[in-house]
Design a protein around this motif. Structure first.
Motif, PDB file in Angstrom:
ATOM      1  N   LEU A 635       0.813  -1.269   0.191  1.00  0.00           N
ATOM      2  CA  LEU A 635      -0.307   0.173   0.101  1.00  0.00           C
ATOM      3  C   LEU A 635       1.013   1.318  -0.075  1.00  0.00           C
ATOM      4  CD1 LEU A 635      -2.807  -1.357   2.544  1.00  0.00           C
ATOM      5  CD2 LEU A 635      -2.880  -1.220   0.039  1.00  0.00           C
ATOM      6  N   GLY A 636       1.811   0.951   0.711  1.00  0.00           N
ATOM      7  CA  GLY A 636       3.004   2.583   0.633  1.00  0.00           C
ATOM      8  C   GLY A 636       3.598   2.689  -1.555  1.00  0.00           C
ATOM      9  N   GLU A 637       3.711   1.352  -1.397  1.00  0.00           N
ATOM     10  CA  GLU A 637       3.881   1.841  -2.343  1.00  0.00           C
ATOM     11  C   GLU A 637       3.364   2.485  -3.498  1.00  0.00           C
ATOM     12  OE1 GLU A 637       6.734   2.423  -4.338  1.00  0.00           O
ATOM     13  OE2 GLU A 637       7.420   0.812  -3.597  1.00  0.00           O
ATOM     14  N   ASP A 638       1.781   2.134  -3.423  1.00  0.00           N
ATOM     15  CA  ASP A 638       0.982   3.570  -3.692  1.00  0.00           C
ATOM     16  C   ASP A 638       1.438   5.154  -4.066  1.00  0.00           C
ATOM     17  OD1 ASP A 638      -0.156   0.780  -4.037  1.00  0.00           O
ATOM     18  OD2 ASP A 638      -2.631   1.460  -3.458  1.00  0.00           O
ATOM     19  N   TYR A 639       1.768   5.094  -3.307  1.00  0.00           N
ATOM     20  CA  TYR A 639       1.802   6.428  -3.095  1.00  0.00           C
ATOM     21  C   TYR A 639       2.373   6.887  -3.788  1.00  0.00           C
ATOM     22  CZ  TYR A 639      -1.556   6.430   1.089  1.00  0.00           C
ATOM     23  OH  TYR A 639      -2.916   5.529   1.765  1.00  0.00           O
ATOM     24  N   ASN A 640       4.097   5.870  -3.881  1.00  0.00           N
ATOM     25  CA  ASN A 640       4.965   6.248  -4.161  1.00  0.00           C
ATOM     26  C   ASN A 640       4.491   6.173  -6.073  1.00  0.00           C
ATOM     27  OD1 ASN A 640       6.490   6.810  -1.970  1.00  0.00           O
ATOM     28  ND2 ASN A 640       7.297   5.040  -2.137  1.00  0.00           N
ATOM     29  N   ILE A 641       3.676   5.180  -6.410  1.00  0.00           N
ATOM     30  CA  ILE A 641       2.939   5.692  -7.481  1.00  0.00           C
ATOM     31  C   ILE A 641       2.902   6.340  -7.785  1.00  0.00           C
ATOM     32  CG2 ILE A 641       2.378   4.191  -9.298  1.00  0.00           C
ATOM     33  CD1 ILE A 641       3.275   1.741  -7.852  1.00  0.00           C
ATOM     34  N   PHE A 642       1.611   7.077  -7.456  1.00  0.00           N
ATOM     35  CA  PHE A 642       1.102   8.249  -7.715  1.00  0.00           C
ATOM     36  C   PHE A 642       1.292   9.455  -7.963  1.00  0.00           C
ATOM     37  CE2 PHE A 642      -2.368  11.165  -7.007  1.00  0.00           C
ATOM     38  CZ  PHE A 642      -3.758  10.914  -7.933  1.00  0.00           C
ATOM     39  N   MET A 643       3.004   9.486  -6.748  1.00  0.00           N
ATOM     40  CA  MET A 643       3.521  10.538  -6.815  1.00  0.00           C
ATOM     41  C   MET A 643       4.537  10.115  -7.910  1.00  0.00           C
ATOM     42  SD  MET A 643       5.637  12.806  -3.948  1.00  0.00           S
ATOM     43  CE  MET A 643       6.415  11.228  -4.344  1.00  0.00           C
ATOM     44  N   VAL A 644       5.304   9.595  -8.418  1.00  0.00           N
ATOM     45  CA  VAL A 644       6.369   9.615  -9.515  1.00  0.00           C
ATOM     46  C   VAL A 644       5.401   9.454 -10.843  1.00  0.00           C
ATOM     47  CG1 VAL A 644       7.659   8.106 -10.592  1.00  0.00           C
ATOM     48  CG2 VAL A 644       7.822   9.091  -7.769  1.00  0.00           C
ATOM     49  N   SER A 645       4.524   9.064 -10.893  1.00  0.00           N
ATOM     50  CA  SER A 645       3.704   9.465 -12.153  1.00  0.00           C
ATOM     51  C   SER A 645       4.029  10.303 -12.352  1.00  0.00           C
ATOM     52  CB  SER A 645       2.167   8.385 -11.799  1.00  0.00           C
ATOM     53  OG  SER A 645       2.898   7.421 -11.679  1.00  0.00           O
ATOM     54  N   SER A 646       3.472  11.434 -11.420  1.00  0.00           N
ATOM     55  CA  SER A 646       2.725  12.727 -11.492  1.00  0.00           C
ATOM     56  C   SER A 646       4.603  13.757 -11.841  1.00  0.00           C
ATOM     57  CB  SER A 646       1.959  13.770 -10.176  1.00  0.00           C
ATOM     58  OG  SER A 646       2.292  14.716 -10.752  1.00  0.00           O
ATOM     59  N   ILE A 647       5.687  13.712 -11.157  1.00  0.00           N
ATOM     60  CA  ILE A 647       6.375  13.702 -11.424  1.00  0.00           C
ATOM     61  C   ILE A 647       7.010  13.207 -12.766  1.00  0.00           C
ATOM     62  CG2 ILE A 647       8.848  14.219 -10.562  1.00  0.00           C
ATOM     63  CD1 ILE A 647       8.016  13.782  -8.058  1.00  0.00           C
ATOM     64  N   TRP A 648       6.724  12.292 -13.882  1.00  0.00           N
ATOM     65  CA  TRP A 648       7.534  12.172 -14.951  1.00  0.00           C
ATOM     66  C   TRP A 648       6.838  12.531 -15.836  1.00  0.00           C
ATOM     67  CZ3 TRP A 648      10.439   9.650 -11.958  1.00  0.00           C
ATOM     68  CH2 TRP A 648      11.429   8.519 -11.769  1.00  0.00           C
ATOM     69  N   SER A 649       4.914  12.799 -15.732  1.00  0.00           N
ATOM     70  CA  SER A 649       4.584  13.665 -16.567  1.00  0.00           C
ATOM     71  C   SER A 649       4.644  15.100 -16.798  1.00  0.00           C
ATOM     72  CB  SER A 649       2.568  13.379 -16.102  1.00  0.00           C
ATOM     73  OG  SER A 649       2.097  14.356 -17.039  1.00  0.00           O
ATOM     74  N   ASN A 650       5.357  15.929 -15.617  1.00  0.00           N
ATOM     75  CA  ASN A 650       5.748  17.129 -16.102  1.00  0.00           C
ATOM     76  C   ASN A 650       7.607  17.360 -16.445  1.00  0.00           C
ATOM     77  OD1 ASN A 650       3.446  17.883 -14.243  1.00  0.00           O
ATOM     78  ND2 ASN A 650       4.316  17.569 -11.928  1.00  0.00           N
ATOM     79  N   ALA A 651       8.001  15.595 -16.285  1.00  0.00           N
ATOM     80  CA  ALA A 651       9.409  16.419 -16.602  1.00  0.00           C
ATOM     81  C   ALA A 651       9.490  16.298 -18.661  1.00  0.00           C
ATOM     82  CB  ALA A 651      10.988  15.350 -15.871  1.00  0.00           C
ATOM     83  N   ARG A 652       7.970  16.336 -18.888  1.00  0.00           N
ATOM     84  CA  ARG A 652       8.790  15.898 -19.878  1.00  0.00           C
ATOM     85  C   ARG A 652       8.802  17.174 -21.026  1.00  0.00           C
ATOM     86  NH1 ARG A 652       4.648  11.974 -23.879  1.00  0.00           N
ATOM     87  NH2 ARG A 652       5.757  13.115 -25.147  1.00  0.00           N
ATOM     88  N   ARG A 653       7.830  19.032 -20.204  1.00  0.00           N
ATOM     89  CA  ARG A 653       7.735  19.551 -20.537  1.00  0.00           C
ATOM     90  C   ARG A 653       8.385  20.923 -19.723  1.00  0.00           C
ATOM     91  NH1 ARG A 653       3.379  21.077 -17.428  1.00  0.00           N
ATOM     92  NH2 ARG A 653       2.202  19.244 -16.485  1.00  0.00           N
ATOM     93  N   MET A 654       9.129  20.538 -18.731  1.00  0.00           N
ATOM     94  CA  MET A 654       9.906  21.701 -17.310  1.00  0.00           C
ATOM     95  C   MET A 654      10.698  20.517 -16.391  1.00  0.00           C
ATOM     96  SD  MET A 654       7.278  21.655 -14.071  1.00  0.00           S
ATOM     97  CE  MET A 654       5.997  21.655 -15.182  1.00  0.00           C
ATOM     98  N   PRO A 655      11.621  21.700 -16.732  1.00  0.00           N
ATOM     99  CA  PRO A 655      13.286  21.057 -15.741  1.00  0.00           C
ATOM    100  C   PRO A 655      12.686  20.131 -14.499  1.00  0.00           C
ATOM    101  CG  PRO A 655      13.290  23.636 -15.948  1.00  0.00           C
ATOM    102  CD  PRO A 655      12.076  23.015 -16.241  1.00  0.00           C
ATOM    103  N   LEU A 656      13.192  18.920 -14.515  1.00  0.00           N
ATOM    104  CA  LEU A 656      13.451  18.462 -13.180  1.00  0.00           C
ATOM    105  C   LEU A 656      13.582  18.976 -11.542  1.00  0.00           C
ATOM    106  CD1 LEU A 656      12.785  15.510 -12.604  1.00  0.00           C
ATOM    107  CD2 LEU A 656      15.241  15.358 -11.595  1.00  0.00           C
ATOM    108  N   GLY A 657      13.826  19.801 -11.567  1.00  0.00           N
ATOM    109  CA  GLY A 657      12.613  20.255  -9.897  1.00  0.00           C
ATOM    110  C   GLY A 657      11.700  21.353 -10.220  1.00  0.00           C
TER     111      GLY A 657
END
Length: 744
Positions: A635-657
């Motif tokens: 269940l803890g990995e669920d939250y990581n997956i949800f947040m990292v998915s958002s980071i991965w999506s944003n990283a295509r169009r903006m700096p990683l930070g």
């Protein structure tokens, strides 16, 4: 992505939403009409071992060579704090005569105390004159419900004999009245079943009420609060008949404990999955004027994470099928089926409700686009419609900015804090004592304590040592008597079929369920084997069997440790493979798995501090670590997956930070609310009178909270910033996001 948009339209469009709702209603109704209920087919008499366990093999030898003439005993422990009187003993004899003449339901015999002269009966009373044990035997093949019926009738007859006293309800420290408690195998089994039966309904009601209150407090929308609960209700209505059908077909078996925890898991994890989509839908409604368009975008952005999260939990729970210990194995199918059905409901039924209600789902705080807000302000003649309201800075924004500015400090501080809790886990003490998980005022536990206090702790459960020594006198009794924890050893009994087999009852100077006794069992085996070897008997290891409750507890400890060593690596490997397949990143997989393992061990340590110093627990049940691992890690990995998915999506169009900052900000609210709800549902278990559930619920809730407030908002984003673009290795940002989008 186009396929996901089509799915969203199919389940949430003008026609699709009604069709989806109709299918769910028809399916749940049909399942409940045509299939049996899971509660009707639960079995609380299920064992935990197969025939390969040493204690089971010993029991087979005992049943063959030393068959008991009586059935399963219920030990009536009579007690008067000021000392049993002659009148007390005569009434006990009257009860003995009554149940001998008119057997109780499923009774298989009783000790003939009524046939003894009063003076002889007095010699069976404890040395201090306060306690007497009266065995009543019941059918070994009857279940706990049948045994309960026998004990209920016994209580009625006891009240009739002891007119006006009600010994089963009398406090043990009441010197002016006689008290009795039913313990032994029958008493313990009936109490265990009763505790879980009483927990089922109260647990369901408490869980529903808690989730409803938390949703109302967090989202302040009565409509929104009902959507996840209705979806979970539909899933629950589908899961229970499916489990009943599978049990009736003989494919699976489960008990009350499995169903109780499944209820908590379904409401906690199920609400989380619903909120992942609901939060994304609310966010999209602030950008899209059309509710269906917003739903399509929300479904395309959240469905992959929901499916991935659900699949992670399902596979992790199915790994419990590898367990040899029955209690672990029985969890696998009910839990994984519940999560799978809930995942389907989150991806079909919830979009249908959102498509049906649209913006009204969030009434009275309806999300609107900036243009809609301006038109509303103009209509109300408030403010300047040309000026949009400034964006509100949330705590998620501040955390994201802090993590990006000082990733090294954040990573170091959170890791150090978690490691402190990990170090505390080294001091955990474990127990496999079933009675210790009962409330202290449970009848069987009180009776057991009386026998241990007044007759000796090892009387109730002697260790049964069986040897095949042939015609030789191997000196087994002498060898066993010389051991330090042994109080007494009985004379040898000869086997009924094999005259070369002998049995010894070894009474220990400790409770048969105590950790001290369980750890001592290898010394008993070694002494018996050495005695055979000294007598010149070959293959001594294959000629010794150890039975009794202590042997069962020892096998439980060995089996659970072996299961943990087998299942934990499998779950970690499954999660690692799923993460690599979803994120296309080995580096991200490594630190995501590492952080969730860190949160698990820190939850054990912090949970031990809470249970030991807050709840007064001297030890935690030995089954808890593996139970907690499966839930905290999956269940803890669920939250990581949800947040990292958002980071991965944003990283295509903006700096990683910036991608990390916006990812933390965008997912912070929903993950925090989901974590609070999930932790709250597991915390409900701490309100039950069963210590194993209290301990499991407490540790799992702490693990979820650590993930929610430390690992997910601080540690994982900080590690992502520190890794930089290497976080996507071996793919780059575009390839990683394309992979996850394709699976969304």
């Amino acid at each position: 992505m186009h396929m996901l948009i089509r799915i969203a339209e199919a389940v949430g469009g003008r026609r699709g939403r009604w069709f989806t709702l109709a299918v769910w209603i028809a399916a749940v109704a049909a399942l409940n009409v045509w299939l049996p209920s899971a509660n009707d087919l639960k079995d609380d008499t299920l064992g935990n071992f197969g025939t390969k366990q040493p204690s089971v093999q010993a029991q087979q030898v005992i049943e063959k060579e030393f068959p008991a003439e009586e059935g399963l005993p219920a030990l009536l422990t009579w007690h008067r704090a000021s000392g049993l009187t002659d009148a007390d003993l005569r009434r006990i004899q009257s009860l003995s005569q009554d149940i001998a003449a008119r057997p109780l339901p499923y009774q298989d015999g009783s000790a003939p105390l009524h046939a003894l002269p009063l003076e002889s009966l007095k010699r069976q009373v404890s040395a201090d004159g306060t306690t007497l044990v009266q065995p009543v035997f019941f059918d070994r093949n009857a279940g706990s419900d049948e045994h309960q019926a026998g004990l209920d009738e016994l209580r009625k007859r006891t009240d009739a004999v002891f007119a006006g006293q009600q010994p089963f309800r009398t406090a043990l420290d009441d010197a002016g009245a006689i008290a009795v408690r039913a313990t032994g195998p029958v008493g313990i089994s009936v109490d265990a079943t009763g505790l879980f039966k009483d927990a089922d309904v109260s647990l369901l009601l408490a869980t529903v009420a808690l989730v409803l209150v938390l949703l109302l407090l967090i989202y302040r929308s009565p409509v929104l609060a009902l959507i996840p609960l209705i979806a979970v209700g539909f899933a629950y209505g589908a899961v229970t008949p499916l489990l009943g059908w599978m049990a009736k077909a003989g494919w699976i078996a489960y008990d009350s404990q499995s169903l109780s925890i499944m209820t908590v898991l379904l409401f906690g994890a199920g609400t989380d999955y619903c909120l992942f989509l609901i939060a994304r839908f609310r966010s999209e409604l602030k950008e899209e004027a059309g509710p269906l368009a917003a739903l399509k975008r929300a479904f395309g952005g959240a469905s992959g994470a929901i499916a991935m999260s659900g699949l992670t939990v399902v596979l992790s729970l199915l790994a419990l099928l590898l367990a040899e210990f029955g209690s672990f194995r029985r969890f696998a199918v009910p839990f994984s089926l519940a999560i799978f059905v809930m995942m389907i409901a989150s991806l079909t039924l919830v979009p249908a409700f959102l498509g049906l209600l649209g913006r009204g789902s969030f009434f009275p705080f309806i999300p609107r686009t900036p243009e809609m807000e301006q038109r509303l302000a103009l209509a109300r003649k408030k403010g300047n419609p040309a000026i949009a309201k400034p964006a509100r800075v949330t705590w998620g924004d501040r955390i994201g900015e802090l993590v990006v500015r000082k990733p090294k400090l954040i990573a170091a501080l959170t890791t150090a804090l978690l490691l402190v809790f990990v170090l505390c886990s080294a001091g955990i003490k474990y127990t496999f004592d079933t009675l210790s998980s009962f409330p202290e005022d449970t009848g069987s536990r009180e009776g057991f304590a009386l026998i241990g206090e007044h007759f000796g702790p090892g009387v109730l459960g002697p260790v049964q040592v069986i040897v095949r020594s042939g015609e030789k006198a191997a000196g087994v009794k002498e060898a066993l008597s010389a051991l330090p924890l042994v109080a007494s050893v009985s004379d040898a009994r000869q086997g009924a079929r094999d005259a070369g087999i002998r049995s010894y009852d070894v009474e220990l100077a400790a409770s048969p369920y105590a950790s001290e006794a369980v750890s001592f069992l290898p010394d008993v085996r070694q002494a018996a084997e050495q005695a055979l070897a000294d007598a010149g008997i070959p293959d001594a290891r294959d000629r010794v069997w150890i039975g009794g409750p202590t042997a069962e507890q020892y096998d439980t400890r060995v089996a659970t440790n072996r299961d943990a060593g087998r299942i934990i690596p499998v779950i970690v490997a499954l999660i690692a493979l799923l993460l690599v397949g979803y994120l296309r990143s080995v580096v991200a997989m490594l630190y995501l798995v590492a952080t969730v393992l860190l949160s698990y061990f820190s939850a054990l340590g912090l949970g031990w501090l809470v249970l030991h110093y807050g709840f007064g627990a001297d030890a935690i049940q030995g089954l808890i670590p593996l139970y907690a691992f499966v839930f905290i890690v999956a269940l803890g990995e669920d939250y990581n997956i949800f947040m990292v998915s958002s980071i991965w999506s944003n990283a295509r169009r903006m700096p990683l930070g910036q991608a990390v900052k916006e990812g933390v900000s965008r997912t912070g609210g929903v993950i925090t609310s989901a974590g609070l709800i999930l932790a709250g549902t597991f915390a409900v278990l701490a309100t039950l009178p069963i210590q194993v559930l209290v301990q499991f619920g407490t540790i799992t809730a702490i693990g979820v909270l650590l993930d929610t407030f430390l690992v997910r908002p601080f540690l994982v984003p900080a590690l992502t910033v520190l890794c930089g673009r290497r976080a996507f290795w071996p793919a780059n940002a575009n390839q990683a996001q394309t992979a996850s989008a394709d699976r969304s």
